[in-house]
Write an enzyme that holds these catalytic residues in place. Sequence first.
Site, short mmCIF file in Angstrom:
data_model
loop_
_atom_site.label_atom_id
_atom_site.label_comp_id
_atom_site.label_asym_id
_atom_site.label_seq_id
_atom_site.Cartn_x
_atom_site.Cartn_y
_atom_site.Cartn_z
CB CYS A 268 -7.67 7.31 8.69
SG CYS A 268 -7.92 6.18 10.09
CB CYS B 254 -12.98 5.72 12.07
SG CYS B 254 -13.48 6.06 13.77
NE ARG B 255 -10.90 9.20 8.46
CZ ARG B 255 -10.22 10.32 8.30
NH1 ARG B 255 -10.45 11.09 7.25
NH2 ARG B 255 -9.30 10.68 9.17
CB SER B 256 -7.11 3.37 7.70
OG SER B 256 -6.85 3.48 9.08
CG ASP C 140 -12.23 11.37 11.67
OD1 ASP C 140 -12.91 10.39 12.05
OD2 ASP C 140 -11.21 11.76 12.26
CG ASN D 84 -4.98 1.84 11.86
OD1 ASN D 84 -4.26 0.97 12.31
ND2 ASN D 84 -5.71 1.64 10.79
#
Length: 166
Positions: free
Chosen positions: A18, A23-25, A135, A21
Amino acid sequence: MTDTTNTKQDRIRVLFVCMGNICRSPTAQGVFRQLVEQAGLADRIEIDSAGTHAYHVGEPPDRRATETARRRGINLSDLRARRATVEDFHAFDYVLAMDRDNFRDLSELCPPGLSNRLKLFMDFAPQAPVREVPDPYYGGPSGFDRVLDLVEAASAGLLKDIRRRL
């Protein structure tokens, strides 16, 4: 490693990416790691995450992502942000972007001949109503739950795809 053909002895390597690095990934890394462990494949599948930008290098995941994952039994506490590199395309069989912006940034980083490794993560959840993991950074807590829902759906599809390669 430029050959994408894997033998039964090889490990499959997966990188989630993301922007920062945090939140999402890392959420995807934690969810997928747990899924792989539950499937008994931790010795066959290597999992990591990275960001297209260096905003948070060395930092742990966002506390909201960590807390949301923890409520679902997923531990992100050992993860630290890092930036994606050109070398990642040589090291990983799957480089999975959370959204089209990160896909574009990764495409610019990708060495010639390795673009087949780069995919949108949500392509592994064709039944999902969206093609990107949004996001959640500037939103409220519900955004982190939404991310987890999407990541869980795509992770199941990804594991199914990888099982065909093992």
